[in-house]
Design a protein around this motif. Structure first.
Motif, PDB file in Angstrom:
ATOM      1  N   CYS A  72      -8.996 -36.996  28.725  1.00 42.54           N
ATOM      2  CA  CYS A  72      -9.461 -36.441  30.010  1.00 42.54           C
ATOM      3  C   CYS A  72      -8.472 -35.380  30.501  1.00 42.54           C
ATOM      4  CB  CYS A  72      -9.650 -37.511  31.075  1.00 42.54           C
ATOM      5  SG  CYS A  72     -10.985 -38.640  30.700  1.00 42.54           S
ATOM      6  N   SER A  73      -7.714 -34.789  29.598  1.00 46.68           N
ATOM      7  CA  SER A  73      -6.660 -33.829  29.932  1.00 46.68           C
ATOM      8  C   SER A  73      -5.722 -34.359  31.016  1.00 46.68           C
ATOM      9  CB  SER A  73      -7.245 -32.479  30.343  1.00 46.68           C
ATOM     10  OG  SER A  73      -7.811 -31.829  29.215  1.00 46.68           O
ATOM     11  N   SER A  74      -5.435 -35.666  30.927  1.00 45.35           N
ATOM     12  CA  SER A  74      -4.553 -36.307  31.896  1.00 45.35           C
ATOM     13  C   SER A  74      -3.392 -36.972  31.183  1.00 45.35           C
ATOM     14  CB  SER A  74      -5.327 -37.375  32.675  1.00 45.35           C
ATOM     15  OG  SER A  74      -4.466 -38.022  33.591  1.00 45.35           O
ATOM     16  N   LYS A  75      -2.216 -36.893  31.796  1.00 51.66           N
ATOM     17  CA  LYS A  75      -1.043 -37.557  31.224  1.00 51.66           C
ATOM     18  C   LYS A  75      -1.251 -39.061  31.180  1.00 51.66           C
ATOM     19  CE  LYS A  75       2.460 -34.212  31.464  1.00 51.66           C
ATOM     20  NZ  LYS A  75       1.972 -33.144  32.354  1.00 51.66           N
ATOM     21  N   ILE A  76      -2.062 -39.559  32.114  1.00 48.02           N
ATOM     22  CA  ILE A  76      -2.229 -41.010  32.180  1.00 48.02           C
ATOM     23  C   ILE A  76      -2.967 -41.546  30.937  1.00 48.02           C
ATOM     24  CG2 ILE A  76      -4.437 -41.430  33.402  1.00 48.02           C
ATOM     25  CD1 ILE A  76      -2.555 -43.058  35.434  1.00 48.02           C
ATOM     26  N   PHE A 108      -9.650 -35.147  34.486  1.00 39.09           N
ATOM     27  CA  PHE A 108     -10.753 -36.003  34.949  1.00 39.09           C
ATOM     28  C   PHE A 108     -11.945 -35.209  35.476  1.00 39.09           C
ATOM     29  CE2 PHE A 108      -7.403 -39.260  34.822  1.00 39.09           C
ATOM     30  CZ  PHE A 108      -8.079 -40.214  34.088  1.00 39.09           C
ATOM     31  N   ALA A 109     -12.102 -33.982  34.986  1.00 36.28           N
ATOM     32  CA  ALA A 109     -13.239 -33.112  35.341  1.00 36.28           C
ATOM     33  C   ALA A 109     -13.195 -32.615  36.786  1.00 36.28           C
ATOM     34  CB  ALA A 109     -14.576 -33.798  35.044  1.00 36.28           C
ATOM     35  N   MET A 110     -11.981 -32.637  37.365  1.00 33.07           N
ATOM     36  CA  MET A 110     -11.860 -32.196  38.756  1.00 33.07           C
ATOM     37  C   MET A 110     -11.283 -30.791  38.796  1.00 33.07           C
ATOM     38  SD  MET A 110     -10.422 -35.711  40.281  1.00 33.07           S
ATOM     39  CE  MET A 110     -11.335 -37.239  40.070  1.00 33.07           C
ATOM     40  N   GLY A 111     -12.166 -29.824  38.938  1.00 38.03           N
ATOM     41  CA  GLY A 111     -11.707 -28.446  39.015  1.00 38.03           C
ATOM     42  C   GLY A 111     -12.776 -27.492  38.549  1.00 38.03           C
ATOM     43  N   SER A 112     -12.506 -26.203  38.735  1.00 37.39           N
ATOM     44  CA  SER A 112     -13.483 -25.172  38.405  1.00 37.39           C
ATOM     45  C   SER A 112     -12.866 -24.059  37.575  1.00 37.39           C
ATOM     46  CB  SER A 112     -14.037 -24.563  39.694  1.00 37.39           C
ATOM     47  OG  SER A 112     -14.411 -25.557  40.593  1.00 37.39           O
ATOM     48  N   SER A 113     -11.688 -24.306  36.990  1.00 33.95           N
ATOM     49  CA  SER A 113     -10.984 -23.210  36.320  1.00 33.95           C
ATOM     50  C   SER A 113     -10.161 -23.621  35.105  1.00 33.95           C
ATOM     51  CB  SER A 113     -10.033 -22.551  37.324  1.00 33.95           C
ATOM     52  OG  SER A 113      -8.985 -23.450  37.650  1.00 33.95           O
ATOM     53  N   ASN A 114     -10.095 -24.921  34.823  1.00 31.34           N
ATOM     54  CA  ASN A 114      -9.235 -25.437  33.756  1.00 31.34           C
ATOM     55  C   ASN A 114      -7.756 -25.410  34.088  1.00 31.34           C
ATOM     56  OD1 ASN A 114      -9.442 -26.133  30.531  1.00 31.34           O
ATOM     57  ND2 ASN A 114     -11.380 -25.894  31.587  1.00 31.34           N
ATOM     58  N   GLU A 115      -7.435 -24.872  35.254  1.00 36.32           N
ATOM     59  CA  GLU A 115      -6.010 -24.833  35.615  1.00 36.32           C
ATOM     60  C   GLU A 115      -5.482 -26.206  36.001  1.00 36.32           C
ATOM     61  OE1 GLU A 115      -5.295 -20.684  37.789  1.00 36.32           O
ATOM     62  OE2 GLU A 115      -7.232 -21.586  38.219  1.00 36.32           O
ATOM     63  N   ASN A 116      -6.382 -27.170  36.220  1.00 32.10           N
ATOM     64  CA  ASN A 116      -5.937 -28.522  36.556  1.00 32.10           C
ATOM     65  C   ASN A 116      -5.735 -29.405  35.332  1.00 32.10           C
ATOM     66  OD1 ASN A 116      -6.103 -27.861  39.255  1.00 32.10           O
ATOM     67  ND2 ASN A 116      -8.149 -28.728  39.527  1.00 32.10           N
ATOM     68  N   SER A 117      -5.832 -28.843  34.128  1.00 32.44           N
ATOM     69  CA  SER A 117      -5.541 -29.658  32.951  1.00 32.44           C
ATOM     70  C   SER A 117      -4.092 -30.132  33.027  1.00 32.44           C
ATOM     71  CB  SER A 117      -5.732 -28.827  31.671  1.00 32.44           C
ATOM     72  OG  SER A 117      -5.140 -29.495  30.566  1.00 32.44           O
ATOM     73  N   GLY A 118      -3.853 -31.387  32.636  1.00 31.78           N
ATOM     74  CA  GLY A 118      -2.487 -31.906  32.650  1.00 31.78           C
ATOM     75  C   GLY A 118      -1.631 -31.342  31.523  1.00 31.78           C
TER      76      GLY A 118
END
Ligand code: GLN
Length: 454
Positions: A72-76, A108-118
């Motif tokens: 989910c592109s998350s460190k967790i 976690f699919a929260m964003g509109s730009s991919n800049e929130n990838s962990g």
């Protein structure tokens, strides 16, 4: 051409462009080559072959793949290897596609730009200084860059359609319930849908055909007959009635985007369709409604990431509560934390009626706006996003400006209806997406209009 050669071509392309595009979080090179070898044994025999036999596909990294890391592109979830496949992944396997890798996304699919990838930012293949959109940015960019034939994304408030628009490819958000969500890591369960991303409408229809349909493992999966989508691609739109909401072409929509949408409507007119302006009066409340509901659901769904059951666990905690706190503080990024806080607040006693309950009521009004228009029209058309792909860094410090970019895609998820984004030209060298919205389970018509226009 053998499947092995096709798959090799995919990895060759990846090694050529991936340094610039950065669409993949994980590659499945060994697994894909093994699958390709097995499929090649079928070539040259009489064995029946699937619809999508041997085609390289990419999967968004919030759709679980057995034994293939799903983050989910998350460190967790950085080291999470699922023990099972999502239903859509099983169905792609039955269709004999080859999974090339897992695609980057906003955490976690929260964003509109991919800049929130962990992990890192995916870039727009049309211009690498611009965002690919999100949250399925990796899914759209990988198709646009020719790394895979098609991909799967997920769309909670626009995450398939907006990146498809920004990257000049085709992306569909199916009717809620048409595609199984089993194995899709939940963000906002009442809005999430998995959708196909491809270069053409025809490919998109092929892909939907193989993933749609009832699934006992998802209690919200609809038990409906799946039509033959390909037979809908007739090119005929004569007599079709199109509604164009004035709220979708008004203030806030870039001039270049509006122009291209108007040209598209003219083209559809030439093909024999007619269009009229209508109103979806509650559109202006959609963004606020969505961010309350989606964050509320997310705050509950993300409670399971506690450092015990999955993924990351912080060291040196003195007791259990501290371990939860530390794991979540270190594992989640800023945007995810912002949503969890917002959602927890909206659901808390004393505030529930004012926020969550109110938002549910407005959601009904937004849905009724669509029901009313669909009494008289076949499809609703507008832009997919108010702008073309913006620059990396341009909006990331201002969450509200980022949220408002979803204004034209969010109402569709709240209403549960299907919508596709198809490329309709360029503005300042960047793709513009045309959004075609249909009635519940009327994907066939949505495809028909998109295909005739394409
Ligand atoms: N951009 C919207 C959000 O951040 C939609 C995301 C999505 O569809 N997953 O919530």
């Amino acid at each position: 051409l053998s499947v092995s050669e096709l798959v090799q071509a995919s990895y060759d392309r990846i090694s050529h462009v991936e340094e610039k595009v950065k669409a993949f979080v994980t590659l499945n090179e060994e697994g894909a080559k093994e699958t390709a070898r097995k499929l090649d044994e079928k070539l040259g025999t009489d064995a029946a072959r699937g619809l999508l036999f041997g085609l390289p596909v990419g999967v968004k990294d919030n759709i679980v793949t057995k034994g293939l890391r799903t983050t989910c592109s998350s460190k967790i979830l950085e080291n999470y290897d699922p023990v099972h496949n999502a239903t859509v992944v099983e169905r792609l396997r039955n269709a004999e596609t080859v999974t090339i890798g897992k695609l980057n996304m906003d955490e976690f699919a929260m964003g509109s730009s991919n800049e929130n990838s962990g992990f890192f930012k995916t870039r727009n293949p049309w211009n690498t200084e611009h965002v690919p959109g999100g949250s399925s940015g990796g899914s759209a960019a990988s198709v646009a860059a020719g790394e895979v034939f098609f991909s799967l994304g997920s769309d909670t408030g626009g995450s398939v359609r907006q990146p498809a628009a920004f990257c000049g490819v085709v992306g569909l958000k199916p009717t809620y319930g048409l595609v199984s969500r089993y194995g899709l890591v939940a963000f906002a369960s009442s809005l999430d849908q998995i959708g196909p991303i491809s270069k053409t409408v025809e490919d998109n229809a092929f892909l939907l055909q193989s993933i749609a349909g009832h699934d006992n493992l998802d209690s919200t999966s609809a038990n409906v007959d799946i039509p033959d989508y390909l037979s809908q691609l007739t090119g005929d739109v004569k007599g079709l009635k199109i509604a164009v909401p004035k709220e979708y072409i008004g203030e806030g929509v870039e001039e270049g985007v509006r122009e291209k949408v108007m040209e598209a409507l003219k083209q559809l007119e030439k093909l024999g369709a007619t269009w009229e302006e209508v109103s979806l009066p509650h559109s202006k409340y959609a963004v606020a409604t969505y961010y309350l509901l989606a964050s509320s659901e997310a705050s509950a769904n993300l409670a399971r990431f506690d450092g015990v059951r999955y993924g990351y666990r912080a060291d040196d905690a003195e007791n259990l509560i501290e371990m939860y706190k530390k794991s979540r503080s270190e594992g989640f990024g800023d945007e995810v934390k912002r949503r969890i806080m917002l959602g927890t607040f909206a659901l808390s006693s004393g505030y529930y009626d004012a926020y969550y309950k109110k938002a549910q009521q407005v959601r009904t009004l937004i849905k009724q706006d669509f029901d009313k228009v669909f009494e008289d029209y076949d499809v609703v058309i507008g832009p997919t996003a108010p702008t073309t792909a913006f620059k990396i860094g341009e909006k990331i410090d201002d969450p509200l400006t980022m949220y408002v970019n979803d204004i034209l895609t969010i109402p569709i998820n709240l209403a549960g209806v299907p919508a596709i984004s198809v490329p309709c030209g360029l503005s300042n060298g960047l793709p513009v997406g045309l959004q075609i919205i249909g009635k519940h389970f009327d994907e066939g018509k949505v495809f028909r209009v998109a295909h005739a226009f394409e």
